[in-house]
Design a protein around this motif. Structure first.
Motif, PDB file in Angstrom:
ATOM      1  N   ASP A  21     -14.961   5.665  36.110  1.00 59.60           N
ATOM      2  CA  ASP A  21     -15.072   4.520  37.010  1.00 59.60           C
ATOM      3  C   ASP A  21     -15.051   3.212  36.234  1.00 59.60           C
ATOM      4  OD1 ASP A  21     -15.921   2.514  38.892  1.00 59.60           O
ATOM      5  OD2 ASP A  21     -16.605   4.130  40.169  1.00 59.60           O
ATOM      6  N   SER A  22     -15.927   3.063  35.254  1.00 55.10           N
ATOM      7  CA  SER A  22     -15.941   1.820  34.481  1.00 55.10           C
ATOM      8  C   SER A  22     -16.017   2.133  32.994  1.00 55.10           C
ATOM      9  CB  SER A  22     -17.115   0.932  34.896  1.00 55.10           C
ATOM     10  OG  SER A  22     -18.344   1.515  34.512  1.00 55.10           O
ATOM     11  N   THR A  23     -15.625   1.132  32.196  1.00 53.09           N
ATOM     12  CA  THR A  23     -15.667   1.247  30.746  1.00 53.09           C
ATOM     13  C   THR A  23     -16.363   0.028  30.175  1.00 53.09           C
ATOM     14  OG1 THR A  23     -13.500   0.192  30.558  1.00 53.09           O
ATOM     15  CG2 THR A  23     -13.531   2.600  30.631  1.00 53.09           C
TER      16      THR A  23
ATOM     17  N   ALA B 236     -18.134   3.125  26.035  1.00 52.68           N
ATOM     18  CA  ALA B 236     -18.785   3.983  27.027  1.00 52.68           C
ATOM     19  C   ALA B 236     -17.935   4.048  28.280  1.00 52.68           C
ATOM     20  CB  ALA B 236     -20.177   3.456  27.365  1.00 52.68           C
ATOM     21  N   VAL B 237     -18.018   5.191  28.956  1.00 55.88           N
ATOM     22  CA  VAL B 237     -17.289   5.401  30.202  1.00 55.88           C
ATOM     23  C   VAL B 237     -18.251   5.998  31.218  1.00 55.88           C
ATOM     24  CG1 VAL B 237     -15.289   6.433  31.320  1.00 55.88           C
ATOM     25  CG2 VAL B 237     -15.202   5.898  28.871  1.00 55.88           C
ATOM     26  N   ALA B 238     -18.342   5.375  32.379  1.00 54.43           N
ATOM     27  CA  ALA B 238     -19.110   5.943  33.487  1.00 54.43           C
ATOM     28  C   ALA B 238     -18.224   6.944  34.212  1.00 54.43           C
ATOM     29  CB  ALA B 238     -19.566   4.855  34.444  1.00 54.43           C
TER      30      ALA B 238
ATOM     31  N   ALA C   4     -10.258   1.226  34.944  1.00 55.59           N
ATOM     32  CA  ALA C   4     -11.008   0.228  34.186  1.00 55.59           C
ATOM     33  C   ALA C   4     -10.297  -0.066  32.876  1.00 55.59           C
ATOM     34  CB  ALA C   4     -12.429   0.715  33.915  1.00 55.59           C
ATOM     35  N   VAL C   5     -10.528  -1.264  32.352  1.00 51.69           N
ATOM     36  CA  VAL C   5      -9.954  -1.670  31.068  1.00 51.69           C
ATOM     37  C   VAL C   5     -11.011  -2.417  30.264  1.00 51.69           C
ATOM     38  CG1 VAL C   5      -7.517  -1.772  31.735  1.00 51.69           C
ATOM     39  CG2 VAL C   5      -8.990  -3.725  32.206  1.00 51.69           C
TER      40      VAL C   5
ATOM     41  N   VAL D 102      -8.452   2.271  28.355  1.00 49.47           N
ATOM     42  CA  VAL D 102      -8.158   2.360  29.781  1.00 49.47           C
ATOM     43  C   VAL D 102      -8.746   3.650  30.340  1.00 49.47           C
ATOM     44  CG1 VAL D 102      -6.373   2.247  31.547  1.00 49.47           C
ATOM     45  CG2 VAL D 102      -5.985   1.148  29.317  1.00 49.47           C
ATOM     46  N   GLY D 103      -9.624   3.531  31.309  1.00 49.26           N
ATOM     47  CA  GLY D 103     -10.081   4.713  32.024  1.00 49.26           C
ATOM     48  C   GLY D 103      -9.030   5.121  33.038  1.00 49.26           C
TER      49      GLY D 103
END
Length: 733
Positions: free
Chosen positions: A148-150, A160-162, A102-103, A112-113
């Protein structure tokens, strides 16, 4: 004869017909203005034949640069869109040791995740901080799990980051719980840089009814009040989090939907009479509409997937449910993926919400239908209004809006290089005053209000007496439901008004791969069937009446079948009562570069043939796709099987009827001469996507206007786009 004049946009200038039941004339419309193949961003020395992808996409704050994650290539790509209609490769940065998932842009940085998991029982990853100007990694925060997502808050104060910690689908049939549990990480930001030491871990266990000990967060999004919404996809749950302290302020089930009017069988046929009850939504993307409402894309991943999208408020009340409506509109445009009917249909996955002018627009992505919908949000007390459906490229994964430039961009994750197919693309759309250029052909609904779905249009014929009335057939993708389609080409977009199923003895005909159609002069049609011995499909032609009932079957004679291959009849026309059939490629008894045009006389039963000289092969193969009589010539579509940047030959030629003096099969055949009439590649390029491979149908109507249609393969490994257009009067070519 060649011509530089073409009419690629003749049928592109109209908005969708109100008779489709979905759209009305709009002053502002989105149109695709550019496509960028992400392979062009490969660093110097990299293997250009290795897969690459564009998955999640974001944009710099000035809207001049797109940044996307490329998992197969292990990095992030930059695209300069200073001129949005002419995107330029902007660089590539490898995420050494990990896979970007994710970005999100935060000021002058992109977060970037990065997933570094090697064993799903021990997930790991980090949040990378990349300076956009220098394209260098400046810092990283350990996440303790697989991101997974940001998301970045609108005011730039939080990220936030999932942390999904995804399940192993091969372990215990993928049943959850599978530990360790996922969670959400929240970071305070200063000038786009996260404070790793101040990271908050939000525990989401014990919330969902489904596997409460194993939450699997999927997607996160902030509202203006710095509340964070998160989907727990496999758990069919949604949570609302206060970003300042990480407390869960609300949580609720995403619920279930009863669906009617859906196709539930992967069987090579369209049948929207099915139903499914209590289908769990299992949302993927979530996007706030305001500080109280949000929309979710109900892709499904575990036990559900309700084929549409839902608007809810942060207390869990459902304000709008799309049900089957989004899927139906996709089917009306020929994008319905029948091969996914027994699973999750069109699979809405990604989504964007943005304010364009004074309108809030909801932009859901269909991963399997390969489209993006454009809906106007009408507030909590009214249903959203569908404005457009646009072709997104194959398997759209991510989308970003740049409303200050009236743009949005879609990232497509699928790269088919290993199958000789099209590469992954980022596609760019602009909203301007004027008409929508897509679709170019759309269908209507049947007497029950269900869509007359279509796809894989492989042959085209004109009504002998009515200008603008055409007929098409679908190929083996829909072998369980072979059909003729009636097309009204006098309107824009062209309109499919009826679908006629081919029958044998009152039952739907089987073992058919229809590739050509021509009116028989008596109210019926002759159909060309491309044979396949391995599948039990005969090389044959069929005469059917106006209702599609087979009246006569004519199998190819043994003298013709000598050396036969899978690449058989691709078009059929009639000259003074004699049928002429275009064979797609050389058979075993043909000289290299020569393909047969075969004649059959229904009156005498006699067969004959001539040879047609193919253009020299480049990559792949070259063959014929259509043959059509008009005046003193037959017009022949000749093409290669290449797609995208590799496409080199998609042309119309003509052969004098006077030269069609066939010789007996089995001997030496006369060779006809041909003249180039029209190059279809500039026409296809005008759609601002990639060049599709299958220009399959060509017909000249009763007024002398020439029409072309492409085959979308029933959306399997295809963008689903069907292009239908006029190249003008044959007399002017």
């Amino acid at each position: 004869m060649t011509t530089t004049k073409h009419f690629a946009m003749t049928l592109l200038a109209g908005t969708l017909l109100t008779t489709t039941g979905a759209w009305a004339q709009e002053a502002m419309n989105f149109n695709r203005i550019a496509s960028f193949p992400v392979v062009d961003n490969k660093p110097e020395g990299a293997d250009v034949n290795a897969p690459s992808s564009a998955e999640i996409i974001t944009a710099t704050e000035d809207g001049m640069m797109l940044i996307y994650s490329d998992s197969p290539a292990g990095g992030i790509g930059f695209i300069d869109i200073t001129d949005a209609a002419a995107p330029v490769a902007g660089g590539f940065l490898a995420m050494d040791g990990g896979e970007p998932t994710a970005v999100s842009v935060a000021g002058s940085k992109v977060l970037v995740g990065v997933n570094t998991t090697e064993d799903l029982t021990q997930p790991s990853g980090f949040l990378a901080v990349v300076d956009i100007a220098t394209q260098t990694m400046e810092a990283q925060c350990d996440l303790g799990g697989q991101p997974d997502s940001t998301a970045v808050s609108p005011d730039g104060t939080f990220a936030a980051v999932a942390i999904e910690n995804q399940r192993d689908e091969d372990l215990n049939d993928g049943v959850i719980p599978q530990m360790p549990a996922g969670d959400v990480k929240i970071f305070p930001l200063t000038d786009g840089v996260p404070d790793c030491d101040a990271m908050i871990t939000v525990d989401l266990t014990g919330l969902a009814e489904i596997a409460p000990e194993d939450p699997e967060p999927e997607f996160v999004d902030f509202n203006e009040a710095n509340e964070l919404a998160v989907t727990l996809q496999e758990n069919n749950h949604i949570a609302i989090i206060n970003a300042a302290d990480g407390t869960v302020t609300a949580h609720f089930s995403a619920g279930a939907v009863d669906l009617t009017g859906i196709d539930t069988e992967d069987d090579g046929a369209f049948d929207f009479s099915g139903s499914a009850t209590a289908v769990k939504r299992e949302p993927d993307a979530i996007q706030w509409l305001d500080d109280d409402r949000f929309a979710v894309a109900n892709e499904g991943d575990y036990e559900g997937g309700s084929r549409g999208f839902t608007i809810m408020n942060k207390m869990g009340e459902v304000l709008y449910e799309s049900g089957n409506s989004f899927e139906h509109e996709v089917a009306l445009l020929g994008h319905y993926p029948d091969g996914r009917s027994d699973a999750k249909g069109i699979e809405p996955e990604g989504m964007e919400v943005a304010r364009f002018g004074d309108e809030t627009l909801i932009l859901p992505l269909s991963e399997r239908g390969s489209v993006v919908g454009v809906y106007r949000d009408n507030g909590a007390d009214a249903a959203p209004e569908l404005l457009q459906i646009l072709p997104s490229g194959i398997s759209p994964e991510g989308i970003v809006a740049i409303p200050e430039r009236n743009l949005f961009a879609v990232a497509n994750e699928v790269d088919l290089i290993e199958d000789g197919g099209v590469r992954a693309h980022v596609m760019i759309f602009e909203r301007t005053e004027g008409d929508a250029q897509y679709p170019t052909i759309a269908s209507t609904r049947d007497e029950n209000g269900l869509p007359i779905a279509f796809g894989a249009l492989s042959g085209l014929a004109a009504d002998p007496s009515e200008a603008g009335r055409l007929y098409a057939v679908s190929d083996s993708v829909f072998a369980a439901q072979p059909r003729m389609y009636v097309i009204d080409a006098s309107v824009m977009p062209a309109q499919i008004t009826d679908a006629i199923t081919i029958t044998r003895d009152g039952e739907t005909a089987q073992n058919m791969d229809l590739e050509g159609i021509v009116a028989d002069g008596e109210g019926g049609f002759w159909l060309a069937n491309e044979g396949d011995a391995d599948e039990g499909i005969p090389h044959a032609i069929y005469r059917v009446n106006a209702e599609g009932a087979i009246q006569e079957e004519v199998l190819f004679p043994e003298a013709l079948l000598e050396g036969a291959t899978r690449s058989g009849a691709e078009g059929i026309t009639m000259i003074d009562g004699t049928l002429w059939i275009a064979i797609q490629r050389e058979w075993g008894n043909d000289p290299d570069g020569m393909v047969k045009l075969v004649s059959y006389s229904p009156a005498s039963g006699e067969w004959a043939a001539v040879h047609y000289p193919l253009e020299a092969k480049g990559e792949g193969w070259v063959g014929l796709s259509e043959i059509t009589l008009h005046g003193d010539h037959v017009y022949i579509v000749e093409r290669d099987n290449q797609i995208g940047a590799a496409a080199a030959l998609k042309k119309l030629y003509r052969v004098p009827v006077a030269e069609l003096a066939g010789a007996a099969l089995g001997g030496e055949l006369p060779v006809v001469t041909k003249g180039e009439v029209h190059d279809f590649i500039p026409d296809l390029a005008a759609y601002n996507g990639y060049i599709v491979d299958k220009v399959e149908g060509f017909a000249v109507d009763a007024s002398g206007e020439a029409f072309v249609v492409t085959d979308n393969d029933g959306v399997d490994d295809s963008s689903g786009e069907t292009f239908f257009w006029s190249i003008g009067a044959v007399s002017e070519l």
